[in-house]
Motif scaffolding. Sequence first.
Motif, PDB file in Angstrom:
ATOM      1  N   GLY A 305       0.847  -1.192   0.000  1.00 45.13           N
ATOM      2  CA  GLY A 305       0.000   0.000   0.000  1.00 45.13           C
ATOM      3  C   GLY A 305       0.879   1.236   0.000  1.00 45.13           C
ATOM      4  N   CYS A 306       0.317   2.349  -0.476  1.00 42.72           N
ATOM      5  CA  CYS A 306       1.083   3.611  -0.448  1.00 42.72           C
ATOM      6  C   CYS A 306       0.111   4.781  -0.572  1.00 42.72           C
ATOM      7  N   ASP A 307       0.641   6.008  -0.390  1.00 45.50           N
ATOM      8  CA  ASP A 307      -0.215   7.186  -0.539  1.00 45.50           C
ATOM      9  C   ASP A 307      -0.417   7.537  -2.006  1.00 45.50           C
ATOM     10  N   PHE A 308       0.620   7.353  -2.801  1.00 46.09           N
ATOM     11  CA  PHE A 308       0.453   7.490  -4.257  1.00 46.09           C
ATOM     12  C   PHE A 308       1.630   6.829  -4.989  1.00 46.09           C
ATOM     13  N   VAL A 309       1.411   6.614  -6.272  1.00 41.54           N
ATOM     14  CA  VAL A 309       2.418   5.927  -7.095  1.00 41.54           C
ATOM     15  C   VAL A 309       3.012   6.937  -8.075  1.00 41.54           C
ATOM     16  N   VAL A 310       4.337   6.950  -8.205  1.00 43.42           N
ATOM     17  CA  VAL A 310       4.958   7.791  -9.235  1.00 43.42           C
ATOM     18  C   VAL A 310       5.315   6.883 -10.399  1.00 43.42           C
ATOM     19  N   SER A 311       4.726   7.195 -11.544  1.00 40.18           N
ATOM     20  CA  SER A 311       4.989   6.391 -12.725  1.00 40.18           C
ATOM     21  C   SER A 311       6.089   7.085 -13.526  1.00 40.18           C
ATOM     22  N   ALA A 312       7.288   6.537 -13.446  1.00 38.29           N
ATOM     23  CA  ALA A 312       8.433   7.152 -14.146  1.00 38.29           C
ATOM     24  C   ALA A 312       8.951   6.149 -15.154  1.00 38.29           C
ATOM     25  N   THR A 313       8.074   5.817 -16.095  1.00 38.53           N
ATOM     26  CA  THR A 313       8.386   4.715 -17.010  1.00 38.53           C
ATOM     27  C   THR A 313       8.607   5.199 -18.447  1.00 38.53           C
ATOM     28  N   GLY A 314       9.148   6.401 -18.576  1.00 41.26           N
ATOM     29  CA  GLY A 314       9.515   6.879 -19.910  1.00 41.26           C
ATOM     30  C   GLY A 314       8.482   7.815 -20.522  1.00 41.26           C
ATOM     31  N   VAL A 315       8.764   8.228 -21.750  1.00 35.10           N
ATOM     32  CA  VAL A 315       7.861   9.161 -22.431  1.00 35.10           C
ATOM     33  C   VAL A 315       7.374   8.597 -23.752  1.00 35.10           C
ATOM     34  N   THR A 316       6.206   9.089 -24.168  1.00 33.73           N
ATOM     35  CA  THR A 316       5.680   8.774 -25.492  1.00 33.73           C
ATOM     36  C   THR A 316       5.749  10.062 -26.300  1.00 33.73           C
ATOM     37  N   PRO A 317       6.313  10.018 -27.494  1.00 30.19           N
ATOM     38  CA  PRO A 317       6.358  11.246 -28.306  1.00 30.19           C
ATOM     39  C   PRO A 317       4.945  11.810 -28.538  1.00 30.19           C
ATOM     40  N   ASN A 318       4.862  13.128 -28.475  1.00 33.88           N
ATOM     41  CA  ASN A 318       3.565  13.810 -28.520  1.00 33.88           C
ATOM     42  C   ASN A 318       3.172  14.117 -29.967  1.00 33.88           C
ATOM     43  N   ILE A 319       2.756  13.100 -30.703  1.00 32.91           N
ATOM     44  CA  ILE A 319       2.560  13.296 -32.158  1.00 32.91           C
ATOM     45  C   ILE A 319       1.099  13.456 -32.574  1.00 32.91           C
ATOM     46  N   GLU A 320       0.163  13.135 -31.648  1.00 32.24           N
ATOM     47  CA  GLU A 320      -1.254  13.058 -32.044  1.00 32.24           C
ATOM     48  C   GLU A 320      -1.782  14.284 -32.796  1.00 32.24           C
ATOM     49  N   PRO A 321      -1.459  15.523 -32.326  1.00 35.55           N
ATOM     50  CA  PRO A 321      -2.069  16.665 -33.013  1.00 35.55           C
ATOM     51  C   PRO A 321      -1.671  16.766 -34.489  1.00 35.55           C
TER      52      PRO A 321
END
Length: 496
Positions: A305-321
């Motif tokens: 259990g924890c107070d919150f989770v930090v998801s530091a698993t990389g980035v996805t290029p922001n190409i959608e627009p």
Amino acid sequence: MTDELEDVYKYVVVGGGIAGVTCVETLSALCPDERILLLTSSNLVKAVINYQKVSKTLESFDVQEKPMSYIQNDCPNVQVLQKTIISLDAKNHILRTDDGCKFKYQKLCICAGGKPKLISEDNAYVVGIRDTESVQEFQSRLQKARRIIVVGNGGIATELVYEVEGCEVLWAIKDISISSTFVDPGAAQFFLPHLNQEKSQDEKPLKRLKYTSDKEMSVEFQKSSLQTPGGALGPDWSTSLEMKGLQSLCHCVHVEYQVEVAKLWSPEELRNACKTETTHTDLPFTQHPGSWPIYVELTNGKIYGCDFVVSATGVTPNIEPFTENNKFHIASDGGLMVNDKLQTSEKDIYAAGDVCTASWDPAPHWFQMRLWAQARQMGAYAAKSMLADDSGDEIPLDFCFELFSHVTKFFNYKVILLGKYNAQGLGTDHELLLRVTKGKEYVKAVIQDGRLQGAVLIGDTDLEETFENLILNQLDLTPFKDHLLESAIDVEDFFD
Ligand code: FAD
């Protein structure tokens, strides 16, 4: 709201991060009479300051957040507008923004960065870290936290785990050793004692906050960045910030190796599934049974259990627009593929920084990593390439793409990575030379066919320039190899 064609610009750049800002600054310096437009969804832009060339390929600089007017003051032919692009008509060279404006360009450079890859997009107890905004959110949550779980094994996770105090940290990594994006298990072992060590006074936050913004800006910034991403953070982002949790303890870190997140549970779901938190009497953690807002089940079956989770698993290029109805070639990592001129597959469109994927045949000792130095280098080179295309000139690939080099700080040690520092792509046919002085330095040289292919330099080794030269000139080291890392010997003497 308007649907009129706003204006026509010779060069348009999208994104106020390091890549986009460097691109417009370079364009402006090289063609002061052309009209240049920078469109960015953030109302602050990233400025590179205190730039220093440390060696042929190593560079150091600070990053500062500045108001948009800063660029216009320094580069009078650049107009900066806070606009969020929602679509691109590549055939007709038109960008559309969320407030109904249209901008026509002759040449476009997309520098829209990336978005954090989250282990869950819609869980209020999972946070990602990308921009100033998300760090502020993290800090404020941390103040009330007794325990957090950090998922990921790259630079962000490593820095967080080191900086957080007053809060139990469970670090879940999928590899056999910590910080594996950057260092091998040997170097990880070198760092390991620092995980639970108290920081000395001179390691306390530097308080040289680089990501400055005055109060008014912050409010505006907060509003604007709810929907749209701000620029990614850069060097020293973590050392300048106070990261303190609710507890009075200093460092309290436990690493779970070779695991991923199997499932996130709410307290009710966990109860209904008749599951309970793993008892962890052997860990440095205090027991708070049944009192967490979120539980994480790891692939090794353990539940914490924890107070919150930090998801530091990389980035996805922001190409959608930019991609709908256009014919961009997209790389397997989701980035816009660019050739050695940083051109995408769409005519007159270039891309630089985290949004793109280098898809040319690279020099033997260079590879792409989504880092601030590469964002700066790509932004500058894209500008030169756009101009060269207009003038019909051929420009060679910039020298910075000859050798991968990165300077950073982990656990308060200077870390320099050069070339194939983790023997990437070298197969098994290579040897490693090591020099380790516990608590002081870790030097690793990667040798193949008698020649230096890469190096990891941790601590103040002073070897960076020599090793950089040895990788670039591929000198046969066979006669000196056995003495290369002897600390009593000045390596440079071999080559005089
Ligand atoms: P970004 O900085 O992400 O900029 C993208 C810009 O595009 C932003 O201004 C955004 O507002 C704008 N934008 C996005 N979408 C739109 C749209 N639709 N319309 C208009 N504008 C848009 N690298 C290192 O080398 N060393 C480090 O220590 C380091 N630490 C890091 C720590 C953290 C927490 C993070 C998140 C990253 C870190 N990095 C580090 C990576 C580095 O910060 C990035 O590689 C680099 O900043 C990328 O720059 P960029 O200009 O490509 O993208």
